[in-house]
Scaffold this motif. Structure first.
Motif, PDB file in Angstrom:
ATOM      1  N   GLY A 173      -1.146  -9.017   4.320  1.00 27.07           N
ATOM      2  CA  GLY A 173       0.641  -9.359   4.249  1.00 27.07           C
ATOM      3  C   GLY A 173       0.386  -7.551   3.223  1.00 27.07           C
ATOM      4  N   LEU A 174      -0.200  -7.812   2.385  1.00 24.15           N
ATOM      5  CA  LEU A 174      -0.951  -6.444   1.299  1.00 24.15           C
ATOM      6  C   LEU A 174      -0.815  -5.434   2.153  1.00 24.15           C
ATOM      7  CD1 LEU A 174      -1.775  -8.228  -1.421  1.00 24.15           C
ATOM      8  CD2 LEU A 174       0.597  -7.608  -1.527  1.00 24.15           C
ATOM      9  N   PHE A 175      -1.218  -5.491   3.014  1.00 25.20           N
ATOM     10  CA  PHE A 175      -2.203  -4.577   3.740  1.00 25.20           C
ATOM     11  C   PHE A 175      -1.029  -3.765   4.827  1.00 25.20           C
ATOM     12  CE2 PHE A 175      -4.181  -2.157   7.188  1.00 25.20           C
ATOM     13  CZ  PHE A 175      -4.831  -1.192   6.253  1.00 25.20           C
ATOM     14  N   ASP A 176      -0.536  -4.782   5.062  1.00 26.46           N
ATOM     15  CA  ASP A 176       0.759  -3.928   5.937  1.00 26.46           C
ATOM     16  C   ASP A 176       1.718  -3.752   5.522  1.00 26.46           C
ATOM     17  OD1 ASP A 176       2.044  -4.069   8.776  1.00 26.46           O
ATOM     18  OD2 ASP A 176       3.475  -6.004   8.232  1.00 26.46           O
ATOM     19  N   THR A 177       2.366  -4.257   4.551  1.00 24.97           N
ATOM     20  CA  THR A 177       2.674  -4.066   3.371  1.00 24.97           C
ATOM     21  C   THR A 177       2.798  -2.311   3.000  1.00 24.97           C
ATOM     22  OG1 THR A 177       4.283  -6.060   2.403  1.00 24.97           O
ATOM     23  CG2 THR A 177       4.537  -4.049   1.441  1.00 24.97           C
ATOM     24  N   TYR A 178       1.561  -2.074   2.523  1.00 21.49           N
ATOM     25  CA  TYR A 178       1.009  -1.059   2.054  1.00 21.49           C
ATOM     26  C   TYR A 178       1.047   0.544   3.290  1.00 21.49           C
ATOM     27  CZ  TYR A 178      -2.249   3.163   0.432  1.00 21.49           C
ATOM     28  OH  TYR A 178      -2.658   3.736   0.336  1.00 21.49           O
ATOM     29  N   ALA A 179       0.778  -0.237   4.144  1.00 21.27           N
ATOM     30  CA  ALA A 179       0.438   0.572   5.738  1.00 21.27           C
ATOM     31  C   ALA A 179       1.813   1.128   6.293  1.00 21.27           C
ATOM     32  CB  ALA A 179       0.148   0.017   7.125  1.00 21.27           C
ATOM     33  N   SER A 180       3.402   0.223   5.982  1.00 20.93           N
ATOM     34  CA  SER A 180       4.132   0.489   5.823  1.00 20.93           C
ATOM     35  C   SER A 180       5.149   2.033   5.511  1.00 20.93           C
ATOM     36  CB  SER A 180       5.447  -0.716   6.132  1.00 20.93           C
ATOM     37  OG  SER A 180       4.542  -1.511   6.876  1.00 20.93           O
ATOM     38  N   TYR A 181       4.735   1.038   3.784  1.00 20.50           N
ATOM     39  CA  TYR A 181       5.653   2.250   2.944  1.00 20.50           C
ATOM     40  C   TYR A 181       4.779   3.492   3.452  1.00 20.50           C
ATOM     41  CZ  TYR A 181       5.542   4.359  -1.289  1.00 20.50           C
ATOM     42  OH  TYR A 181       6.258   5.140  -2.618  1.00 20.50           O
ATOM     43  N   GLN A 182       3.395   3.569   3.296  1.00 17.25           N
ATOM     44  CA  GLN A 182       2.576   5.285   3.749  1.00 17.25           C
ATOM     45  C   GLN A 182       3.233   5.350   5.289  1.00 17.25           C
ATOM     46  OE1 GLN A 182       0.360   6.667   1.686  1.00 17.25           O
ATOM     47  NE2 GLN A 182       0.955   5.376   0.621  1.00 17.25           N
ATOM     48  N   SER A 183       3.759   5.128   5.669  1.00 19.95           N
ATOM     49  CA  SER A 183       4.653   5.546   7.107  1.00 19.95           C
ATOM     50  C   SER A 183       5.878   5.043   7.570  1.00 19.95           C
ATOM     51  CB  SER A 183       3.205   5.434   8.596  1.00 19.95           C
ATOM     52  OG  SER A 183       3.027   4.220   9.016  1.00 19.95           O
ATOM     53  N   PRO A 184       6.749   5.337   7.188  1.00 19.51           N
ATOM     54  CA  PRO A 184       7.937   5.358   7.005  1.00 19.51           C
ATOM     55  C   PRO A 184       8.184   5.564   8.885  1.00 19.51           C
ATOM     56  CG  PRO A 184       7.940   7.103   5.391  1.00 19.51           C
ATOM     57  CD  PRO A 184       6.704   6.413   5.721  1.00 19.51           C
ATOM     58  N   ARG A 185       9.376   4.794   9.321  1.00 21.24           N
ATOM     59  CA  ARG A 185       9.556   4.898  10.341  1.00 21.24           C
ATOM     60  C   ARG A 185      11.217   5.902  10.414  1.00 21.24           C
ATOM     61  NH1 ARG A 185       9.659  -1.408  12.275  1.00 21.24           N
ATOM     62  NH2 ARG A 185       7.145  -1.489  11.950  1.00 21.24           N
ATOM     63  N   SER A 186      10.696   6.902  11.196  1.00 21.36           N
ATOM     64  CA  SER A 186      11.779   7.468  11.651  1.00 21.36           C
ATOM     65  C   SER A 186      13.329   6.439  12.452  1.00 21.36           C
ATOM     66  CB  SER A 186      11.423   9.090  12.607  1.00 21.36           C
ATOM     67  OG  SER A 186      11.178   8.078  14.091  1.00 21.36           O
ATOM     68  N   GLN A 187      14.675   7.359  11.581  1.00 24.28           N
ATOM     69  CA  GLN A 187      16.120   6.820  12.649  1.00 24.28           C
ATOM     70  C   GLN A 187      16.302   7.750  13.225  1.00 24.28           C
ATOM     71  OE1 GLN A 187      18.614   6.153   9.146  1.00 24.28           O
ATOM     72  NE2 GLN A 187      16.584   5.182   7.642  1.00 24.28           N
TER      73      GLN A 187
END
Length: 95
Positions: free
Chosen positions: A81-95
């Motif tokens: 979960g922490l790794f997924d949170t970090y990965a999501s923070y590093q590559s935000p999705r474009s809107q």
């Protein structure tokens, strides 16, 4: 605001899969050791490996192998979960 449900779903799915993976690996190891222990010429190897796996799990579970496997699963779940949170923070999705 619409990205939060996708993020939450991603983290929960990652945590569930990260929990199940070590549980399945431990179960597969115990099952294969038990099957090897049923063979007459490999009986001692199967029993010894099964005993070692249970002793390893008992180390993490304060003497209880089942509790040890749950502790390992929960720890892997939190790390996933922490790794997924970090990965999501590093590559935000474009809107």
């Amino acid at each position: 605001m619409s990205i939060f449900p996708d993020f939450l779903r991603s983290v929960l799915l990652t945590m569930v899969l990260s929990f199940l993976t070590p549980i399945l690996v431990i179960s597969f190891g115990l099952a294969s050791s038990a099957i090897i222990g049923c063979l007459p010429f490999l009986e001692t190897i199967g029993q010894f490996s099964c005993q070692q796996i249970l002793q390893f799990l008992a180390t993490f579970g304060s003497g209880h192998p089942l509790q040890g496997s749950l502790i390992i699963g929960i720890t892997c779940s939190l790390v996933g979960g922490l790794f997924d949170t970090y990965a999501s923070y590093q590559s935000p999705r474009s809107q």
